[in-house]
Design a protein around this motif. Structure first.
Motif, short mmCIF file in Angstrom:
data_model
loop_
_atom_site.label_atom_id
_atom_site.label_comp_id
_atom_site.label_asym_id
_atom_site.label_seq_id
_atom_site.Cartn_x
_atom_site.Cartn_y
_atom_site.Cartn_z
N ALA A 172 24.46 38.12 41.65
CA ALA A 172 23.78 37.96 42.94
C ALA A 172 24.60 37.15 43.93
O ALA A 172 24.77 37.55 45.08
CB ALA A 172 22.42 37.31 42.71
N SER A 173 25.14 36.03 43.48
CA SER A 173 25.84 35.14 44.41
C SER A 173 27.33 35.43 44.52
O SER A 173 27.98 35.06 45.49
CB SER A 173 25.65 33.68 43.99
OG SER A 173 26.35 33.43 42.77
N GLY A 174 27.89 36.07 43.52
CA GLY A 174 29.33 36.31 43.49
C GLY A 174 30.12 35.11 43.01
O GLY A 174 31.36 35.16 42.99
N LYS A 175 29.44 34.06 42.59
CA LYS A 175 30.13 32.85 42.13
C LYS A 175 30.93 33.17 40.86
O LYS A 175 30.42 33.75 39.91
CB LYS A 175 29.11 31.76 41.84
CG LYS A 175 29.74 30.48 41.30
CD LYS A 175 28.68 29.44 40.96
CE LYS A 175 29.30 28.19 40.35
NZ LYS A 175 28.26 27.18 39.97
N VAL A 176 32.20 32.76 40.86
CA VAL A 176 33.06 32.95 39.69
C VAL A 176 32.79 31.84 38.69
O VAL A 176 32.99 30.66 38.98
CB VAL A 176 34.54 32.99 40.10
CG1 VAL A 176 35.43 33.05 38.85
CG2 VAL A 176 34.82 34.19 40.99
N ILE A 177 32.35 32.23 37.50
CA ILE A 177 32.07 31.27 36.43
C ILE A 177 33.35 30.95 35.66
O ILE A 177 33.62 29.80 35.32
CB ILE A 177 31.00 31.82 35.47
CG1 ILE A 177 29.76 32.28 36.24
CG2 ILE A 177 30.65 30.78 34.41
CD1 ILE A 177 29.12 31.21 37.07
N SER A 178 34.14 31.97 35.40
CA SER A 178 35.42 31.76 34.71
C SER A 178 36.37 32.89 35.07
O SER A 178 35.94 34.01 35.35
CB SER A 178 35.24 31.70 33.19
OG SER A 178 34.79 32.95 32.69
N SER A 179 37.65 32.59 35.05
CA SER A 179 38.69 33.60 35.30
C SER A 179 39.84 33.34 34.36
O SER A 179 40.51 32.30 34.45
CB SER A 179 39.16 33.54 36.76
OG SER A 179 40.18 34.49 37.00
N ASP A 180 40.06 34.25 33.43
CA ASP A 180 41.12 34.14 32.45
C ASP A 180 42.02 35.37 32.52
O ASP A 180 41.64 36.40 33.08
CB ASP A 180 40.55 34.01 31.03
CG ASP A 180 39.63 32.80 30.90
OD1 ASP A 180 40.11 31.67 31.13
OD2 ASP A 180 38.44 33.01 30.59
N LYS A 181 43.21 35.24 31.95
CA LYS A 181 44.15 36.36 31.93
C LYS A 181 44.63 36.59 30.50
O LYS A 181 45.75 36.24 30.14
CB LYS A 181 45.32 36.10 32.88
CG LYS A 181 46.16 37.35 33.11
CD LYS A 181 47.32 37.09 34.08
CE LYS A 181 48.14 38.36 34.27
NZ LYS A 181 49.32 38.15 35.11
N PRO A 182 43.79 37.23 29.67
CA PRO A 182 44.19 37.49 28.28
C PRO A 182 45.17 38.64 28.12
O PRO A 182 45.75 38.83 27.06
CB PRO A 182 42.86 37.81 27.60
CG PRO A 182 42.02 38.37 28.68
CD PRO A 182 42.42 37.67 29.94
N HIS A 183 45.36 39.42 29.21
CA HIS A 183 46.27 40.56 29.15
C HIS A 183 47.36 40.42 30.22
O HIS A 183 47.11 39.94 31.32
CB HIS A 183 45.51 41.87 29.36
CG HIS A 183 44.44 42.10 28.33
ND1 HIS A 183 44.71 42.58 27.06
CD2 HIS A 183 43.11 41.89 28.38
CE1 HIS A 183 43.59 42.66 26.38
NE2 HIS A 183 42.60 42.25 27.16
N VAL A 184 48.56 40.85 29.88
CA VAL A 184 49.68 40.74 30.81
C VAL A 184 49.46 41.66 32.01
O VAL A 184 49.79 41.31 33.14
CB VAL A 184 51.01 41.09 30.10
CG1 VAL A 184 52.17 41.10 31.09
CG2 VAL A 184 51.27 40.09 28.97
N LYS A 185 48.90 42.84 31.76
CA LYS A 185 48.66 43.80 32.85
C LYS A 185 47.57 44.77 32.44
O LYS A 185 47.26 44.94 31.26
CB LYS A 185 49.94 44.58 33.17
CG LYS A 185 50.48 45.39 31.99
CD LYS A 185 51.74 46.15 32.36
CE LYS A 185 52.28 46.93 31.16
NZ LYS A 185 53.49 47.68 31.49
N TYR A 186 46.96 45.39 33.42
CA TYR A 186 46.00 46.48 33.25
C TYR A 186 44.99 46.23 32.12
O TYR A 186 45.06 46.84 31.06
CB TYR A 186 46.72 47.81 33.02
CG TYR A 186 47.37 48.35 34.26
CD1 TYR A 186 46.70 49.23 35.11
CD2 TYR A 186 48.67 47.98 34.61
CE1 TYR A 186 47.30 49.73 36.26
CE2 TYR A 186 49.28 48.47 35.77
CZ TYR A 186 48.58 49.34 36.59
OH TYR A 186 49.17 49.82 37.72
N ALA A 187 44.07 45.31 32.37
CA ALA A 187 42.92 45.15 31.47
C ALA A 187 41.97 46.30 31.77
O ALA A 187 41.21 46.26 32.74
CB ALA A 187 42.26 43.80 31.69
N VAL A 188 42.02 47.35 30.96
CA VAL A 188 41.40 48.63 31.34
C VAL A 188 39.95 48.76 30.92
O VAL A 188 39.18 49.50 31.54
CB VAL A 188 42.21 49.82 30.79
CG1 VAL A 188 43.56 49.91 31.48
CG2 VAL A 188 42.40 49.70 29.28
#
Length: 416
Positions: A172-188
């Motif tokens: 609803a709010s668009g608030k980001v709770i967490s942002s991680d990068k477990p993949h080098v590219k293209y998390a499909v």
């Protein structure tokens, strides 16, 4: 001595039995065979004629199988089916290629909601019923285009993107709770299990990651990496399945491989089995599974659509086996860059498959026939994504693609 069904022995015996003495002498020298090896004794060895007869019987059995592949009481492709399109758009939004569509119940937005991601990095949420009003437009979640999205507890979104990020946000709010990068590219792809505290993501860095899902002190979801599979190629199709033993498992496919890989759904993702679909498939065309979905009736059946140039195939297979019950060439054109997707009809009597020619095809499960064709793109652009399910008690199909349009399809005679 070569095996009795050696191709070289078959050819040599054929040459001798048909009197091709000069050819036989030359062939024996080039194949490094002794003429004595052709004397196999009483009842020994196949002949080329027997091999051809076996092939004819095999082809005939496949033809018969497509006519009667299952129980006689299995339903036909039921009518009416979704065939009337309604365009979902907002005049204030610049058009962009549609990459992903889905429908989910988001209570904080008032109920069934249509999620769509586009090449401009946006994730937009509309009402899933007419007039398909735009509720939210989130363009800040990822630094690149969003490829897949799942909903948690009718409130939170998990989205993956081309940059390899996995983001949890408030719908609803668009608030980001967490942002991680477990993949080098293209998390499909991202899968969230509906009963177990697991989330699985896959990426074109040749990895699949199992995450645990917990709730923090404020009741917000949190992901923690439990296990990582380092693969030999890009993962493609991926799904949760129930094995015949009752155990929960993850099944996935790899680029340019006809195998399905099964891992038990546990913290270390232990290997369960590896099943090759090619030996029992009807043709020897190279393919790999692009999309995998269990049948809706809870049986041990998997639907699969493939990457197989020049046309997509649909396979119906047994879970955790190499038994291919049905194999259908759908007629949907494909290239090396195609992304085949499909969805089961709500009654399980057929599937909808996408196509690079702008057409969505309905395939009847009982006969394997293409019985419906929906022109989802007037200009013939690729249909990139689709979703099937029930909204407000009616069967709905949602399509999106490179014509930059989103369409909601409903059965004829049913209000939008």
């Amino acid at each position: 001595m070569p095996a009795l069904d050696s191709s070289a022995l078959l050819v040599a015996r054929f040459l001798r039995s048909n009197g091709y003495e000069k050819s036989l002498k030359t062939f024996l020298e080039e194949a490094n065979l002794d003429e004595k090896s052709l004397d196999l004794g009483p009842g020994g060895g196949l002949t080329i004629e027997e091999v051809l007869d076996e092939k004819r019987q095999f082809d005939l059995s496949l033809a018969l199988e497509k006519v009667a592949i299952s129980d006689n009481d299995e339903p036909e492709f039921s009518i009416p089916y979704p065939s009337i399109p309604h365009i979902v758009s907002d005049p204030g939004i610049p058009a962009s290629n549609v990459l992903f569509v889905s429908v989910a119940d988001i209570r904080t937005l008032g109920g069934p909601s249509l999620l769509a991601t586009t090449a401009d990095r946006a994730l937009r949420i509309y009402t899933a019923r007419a007039p398909y009003k735009l509720l939210r437009s989130h363009t800040h979640l990822h630094p690149s285009a969003i490829l897949c999205c799942a909903v948690l507890q009718s409130k939170w979104l998990i989205s993956t993107s081309m940059s390899g990020h996995v983001v949890i946000s408030d719908a609803a709010s668009g608030k980001v709770i967490s942002s991680d990068k477990p993949h080098v590219k293209y998390a499909v792809k991202v899968l969230a299990h509906d009963r177990l505290p697991y989330v699985v993501t896959s990426g074109y860095d040749n990895t699949i990651v199992l995450h645990s899902l917990t709730l923090g002190d404020e009741g917000t979801p949190k992901l923690s990496e439990l296990h990582r599979l380092q693969l030999s190629a890009h993962p493609e199709g991926m799904s949760f399945v129930a094995l015949p033993t009752g155990e929960e498992a993850l099944v996935y496919s790899l680029r340019d491989s006809t195998f399905l890989h099964y891992h038990l759904l546990a913290p270390s993702l232990p290997v369960h089995s590896k099943r090759n679909l090619a030996p029992t498939a009807a043709s020897w065309v190279t393919f790999h599974a692009m999309s995998i979905l269990p049948h809706l009736n809870g049986s041990s059946l998997l639907g699969i659509v493939t990457s197989s140039v020049p046309h997509m195939k649909f396979l119906l297979v047994r879970v955790d086996s190499e038994e291919v019950i049905m194999e259908v060439f759908t007629g949907a054109p494909q290239s090396a860059y195609s992304t085949a997707v499909f969805g089961w009809r709500v009654g399980g009597d057929g599937v909808w498959v996408n196509g690079d020619d702008g057409v969505v095809r309905g395939i009847e499960r009982k006969t394997g026939k293409v019985v419906a064709r929906l022109k989802a793109s007037e200009g013939g652009e690729k249909v990139r994504t689709l979703w099937t399910g029930i909204v407000d008690g009616r069967e709905v199909l949602v399509t999106g693609g490179f014509d930059k349009g989103i369409k909601v399809w409903v059965p004829e005679g049913v209000a939008a």
